[in-house]
Design a protein around this motif. Structure first.
Motif, short mmCIF file in Angstrom:
data_model
loop_
_atom_site.label_atom_id
_atom_site.label_comp_id
_atom_site.label_asym_id
_atom_site.label_seq_id
_atom_site.Cartn_x
_atom_site.Cartn_y
_atom_site.Cartn_z
N GLY A 1 -4.71 -5.50 -4.49
CA GLY A 1 -4.57 -6.75 -3.73
C GLY A 1 -3.64 -7.77 -4.35
O GLY A 1 -3.69 -8.95 -4.02
N ASN A 2 -2.77 -7.32 -5.25
CA ASN A 2 -1.83 -8.24 -5.88
C ASN A 2 -0.45 -8.18 -5.22
O ASN A 2 -0.05 -7.14 -4.69
CB ASN A 2 -1.65 -7.86 -7.36
N VAL A 3 0.25 -9.28 -5.31
CA VAL A 3 1.66 -9.32 -4.94
C VAL A 3 2.45 -9.03 -6.21
O VAL A 3 2.05 -9.44 -7.30
CB VAL A 3 2.00 -10.71 -4.37
N VAL A 4 3.57 -8.32 -6.08
CA VAL A 4 4.33 -8.00 -7.27
C VAL A 4 5.78 -8.46 -7.15
O VAL A 4 6.39 -8.34 -6.08
CB VAL A 4 4.23 -6.48 -7.60
N VAL A 28 -2.00 -14.84 -0.27
CA VAL A 28 -3.20 -15.17 0.50
C VAL A 28 -3.60 -14.02 1.42
O VAL A 28 -4.77 -13.66 1.52
CB VAL A 28 -2.98 -16.47 1.32
N SER A 29 -2.64 -13.41 2.10
CA SER A 29 -3.01 -12.33 3.01
C SER A 29 -3.22 -11.00 2.28
O SER A 29 -4.12 -10.23 2.62
CB SER A 29 -1.98 -12.18 4.14
N VAL A 30 -2.42 -10.75 1.26
CA VAL A 30 -2.55 -9.47 0.54
C VAL A 30 -3.91 -9.40 -0.18
O VAL A 30 -4.56 -8.36 -0.21
CB VAL A 30 -1.39 -9.29 -0.47
N ARG A 31 -4.34 -10.52 -0.73
CA ARG A 31 -5.60 -10.61 -1.44
C ARG A 31 -6.78 -10.13 -0.59
O ARG A 31 -7.73 -9.56 -1.09
CB ARG A 31 -5.81 -12.08 -1.83
N ASN A 32 -6.68 -10.41 0.72
CA ASN A 32 -7.83 -10.12 1.58
C ASN A 32 -7.66 -8.89 2.47
O ASN A 32 -8.43 -8.69 3.40
CB ASN A 32 -8.14 -11.36 2.43
N LEU A 33 -6.66 -8.06 2.20
CA LEU A 33 -6.48 -6.83 2.99
C LEU A 33 -7.67 -5.90 2.75
O LEU A 33 -8.19 -5.81 1.64
CB LEU A 33 -5.20 -6.12 2.58
N SER A 34 -8.05 -5.18 3.80
CA SER A 34 -9.13 -4.20 3.63
C SER A 34 -8.60 -3.00 2.84
O SER A 34 -7.39 -2.75 2.78
CB SER A 34 -9.62 -3.73 4.99
N THR A 35 -9.52 -2.26 2.24
CA THR A 35 -9.13 -1.06 1.51
C THR A 35 -8.40 -0.08 2.44
O THR A 35 -7.40 0.53 2.05
CB THR A 35 -10.38 -0.39 0.91
N ASP A 36 -8.91 0.06 3.66
CA ASP A 36 -8.27 0.98 4.62
C ASP A 36 -6.82 0.60 4.85
O ASP A 36 -5.93 1.46 4.87
CB ASP A 36 -9.02 0.95 5.96
N GLY A 83 -23.08 -14.70 -9.49
CA GLY A 83 -22.53 -13.36 -9.73
C GLY A 83 -21.04 -13.42 -9.97
O GLY A 83 -20.41 -14.47 -9.78
N GLN A 84 -20.48 -12.31 -10.42
CA GLN A 84 -19.03 -12.27 -10.64
C GLN A 84 -18.40 -11.28 -9.68
O GLN A 84 -18.77 -10.11 -9.63
CB GLN A 84 -18.73 -11.84 -12.08
N LYS A 85 -17.47 -11.77 -8.91
CA LYS A 85 -16.81 -10.95 -7.92
C LYS A 85 -15.43 -10.52 -8.44
O LYS A 85 -14.69 -11.34 -8.96
CB LYS A 85 -16.64 -11.78 -6.65
N ARG A 86 -15.12 -9.26 -8.28
CA ARG A 86 -13.83 -8.76 -8.77
C ARG A 86 -12.74 -9.10 -7.75
O ARG A 86 -12.86 -8.78 -6.58
CB ARG A 86 -13.89 -7.25 -9.00
N VAL A 87 -11.71 -9.78 -8.22
CA VAL A 87 -10.63 -10.24 -7.33
C VAL A 87 -9.27 -9.90 -7.95
O VAL A 87 -9.18 -9.59 -9.13
CB VAL A 87 -10.74 -11.78 -7.09
N PRO A 88 -8.22 -9.94 -7.13
CA PRO A 88 -6.88 -9.65 -7.68
C PRO A 88 -6.45 -10.73 -8.69
O PRO A 88 -6.96 -11.84 -8.67
CB PRO A 88 -5.98 -9.71 -6.44
#
Lengths: 416, 416
Positions: free
Chosen positions: B140-143, B17-25, B109-114
């Motif tokens: 933005g994925n957990v591994v 949940v948190s990793v998905r929404n991290l900013s690029t920076d 629209g289609q939004k690109r997500v992890p």
């Protein structure tokens, strides 16, 4: 592998080579020929279907299923009309996208090509037979169908029609085949035919899909169940919210994009729930609510933990009061099946937050979840709604039945 | 499911949940911090690696594998450099494509997500640990990693580095986890953790990939083996053809995009094969040829049927004479692993025919098969080369680690 399946697989692979390279004109000619033949042979189809219906009734099949199984003149026209519509769609095969020149001069692009051989496992709806053929054939794929025993006579009659039309158009009949042995053992073997089948798509209820996901070694596109939620935010237009909930719950209850669960912000529960309760009652919807919500709706029964995860597919809805959009999102991400979720709100921040943080194939602001559908999304056709994340997510049109291959034009490049 | 795996899966889902929404920076900050830390803790990594290497040698590990397992200062710098490069790549997450207005006013629209939680099962190459983390985290994925027992000390040391850096940057350490139990039973259980893992990617040899494809109930991206062919057409520039064959066969033999089999049109066999034979001999390549080809190459041994399907990954090539481009295409489609195939020709018609009809992830005209690679294709990174048709085909860059979700902006629409 049993000999019947092996032979069928080998013929499908052989057919693949020619079907893959058919022109769009040829493919459309076949689709229209099949449409004509289905109508022309309507009496034979009805006769075959009557055997299945009779057997179903004799075996105590529930009336809802008997209705799904039943063919009529109108339904046969509908199948034919579906094929005519597929013929009218643009052919995605052969398009090359993103062709770029690399620094070494290589020209690299991606060409859209068929998946190859598609397996479809489905239950007692004979219309899937024509429908699946239409979508697979338009995209240059060969299809192997495994229908249920309940519809075997109907399916055989439809497949025979299609094979006759293929032959008359000079195309290999093995572009479609039906596994006539409907035993579980054969189904289990079919799911492991990686050598002959590129992709497996189950269409049917939860049990069928679960079995395919667990047993198949062939890559599966999971089409799915929908435990869809609507969250009514504190800033929602409550009249819009009620209209949307009624639509999403009752416009058609037995479908995967119907609303199964409602979340209401505590600040609007008093204004919203009694009114909504009345309207749901008019539609004969049973309400299973948490304590707070139940206190505002006469006749509501208390929901159990199990209710939050249920896809009722019936005139039943669960209702829960939440304290914030965050709580709503957390609840949804915990219990949903990643299908379709909606927020009703006038808050820009909450709308964006909901769109960002809810994990589902389709996330709506201020609209009914019932729109998650290939036709409604403008694809002109639908092979199902994917609830997995690989390959295709949400309503799948023709593109979902294709893949790409890299084509590379060189002039003698070697790797340094 | 065993408690260790269950706990790990639950923490991964929570982290998602948190990793998905991290900013690029933020993501780039972490990647650079991990790069620094790997270098700073180089001595500790080398120490841990020395244990694995010692154990490997004691267990009689072949020297090639020991070399793959070995870390050096340079290799650690290489891992760090890889992460710096990933930080520099564009972040695909969040982009919205194809937003269209439907007749009813819905904006879809289609939004690109992890993808969510990605499982990676790999063998004795510790550099995969940092590499896989970099690619998954950037998207933005957990591994969750499951490495081999041979590299367990190295992998643990690298993962600890990464988790420390995550913590120092204020990001949940559970963005990465390593299954420290390397038993087969645990691997088998891991492959059925559908509830916690969205996608499984095996990276390693044929046996590993086969086991994952057969056992996993989680959707798999099959990365693959390559029985890659080069077909020298009757109109080929024979000097270009020889350069390309030598490059594709010998530039690096142990890789999946190396050439394993050569097909030569009968009209050019006399002019081509003796010269090529000489050049292959200089490179110490063993030749297994059909009768016609063997007659033209001293030292060639006769190929058996089994040779046509072999991925040698060694200084060995099979050679066969064919009568036409059609025969070449049919041979390739029968024996290839759908990886990379090339034609050397000056015929426009044959080039297009080959591109159209060969079924593979990458099809080349007049270039070496060795270019099938994420870096060479301009993706800046690579998680592997997919030989399956679902989701991703060919070299997989960051995009292959993403999916999309539909986002729909409404204004009260209900379905009529």
């Amino acid at each position: 592998m049993n000999e019947m399946l092996k032979g069928l697989g080998e013929r499908a692979r052989e057919a693949e080579v020619s079907v893959r390279n058919l022109s769009t004109d040829k493919k459309n000619q076949v689709l229209l020929a099949v449409a004509d033949k289905l109508v022309a042979q309507g009496d034979a189809l009805l006769k075959a279907n009557a055997i299945d219906v009779e057997n179903g009734k004799a075996n105590g099949m529930p009336s809802g299923l008997v209705d799904r199984l039943l063919l009529t003149k109108e339904r046969i026209s509908g199948m034919a009309e579906g094929l005519v519509q597929i013929a009218a769609l643009e052919d995605p095969i052969g398009e090359v996208t993103g062709m770029k020149k690399r620094p070494n001069g290589l020209l690299i692009g991606q060409k859209r090509v068929p998946l190859g051989v598609i397996g479809i496992i489905y239950e007692a709806r004979p219309n899937v037979t024509a429908d699946a053929f239409g979508l697979c054939f338009k995209t240059g794929n060969v299809v192997i169908l495994k229908g249920g025993s309940d519809a075997i006579h109907s399916n055989e009659a439809i497949v025979n029609c299609i094979r006759e039309a293929l032959k008359e158009c000079g195309v290999t009949e093995d572009a479609i085949s039906l596994i006539s042995d409907t035993s579980r053992e054969t189904a289990a073997e079919f799911m492991k035919m990686n050598q002959y089948v590129d992709v497996l798509i189950p269409r049917g209820g939860k049990g069928l899909i679960k079995a395919v996901v667990e047993q198949s070694t062939i890559p599966v596109i999971e089409t799915g169940t929908g435990n869809c939620h609507i969250y009514v935010d504190e800033t929602a237009d409550l009249s819009m919210a009620a209209d949307i909930v009624i639509n999403a719950k009752t416009q058609r209850v037995g479908v995967c994009n119907a609303c199964e669960s409602l979340l209401v912000h505590e600040k609007v529960k008093d204004a919203f729930l009694p009114v909504l309760g009345e309207r749901l009652k008019e539609k004969h919807v049973e309400i299973r609510a948490d304590k707070e919500a139940a206190a505002l709706i006469p006749d509501a029964v208390l929901a159990t933990e199990e209710d939050w995860g249920r896809e009722y597919l019936d005139y039943i809805i669960s209702i829960k009061v939440v304290g914030s959009v965050e709580e709503a999102i957390a609840h949804i991400n915990r219990y949903n099946t990643k299908h379709s979720e909606a927020i009703i709100t006038n808050s820009y921040v909450n709308a964006q937050k909901f769109l960002d943080e809810v994990d589902a194939a389709a996330v709506y602001v201020n609209a009914s979840t019932r729109f998650t559908d290939g036709f409604e999304f403008g694809y002109g056709a639908e092979i199902g709604i994917s609830t997995q994340k690989l390959h295709a997510r949400g309503p799948m049109g023709l593109l979902a039945l294709t893949t790409t291959k890299y084509i590379i034009y060189g002039s003698g490049q070697i790797r340094p």
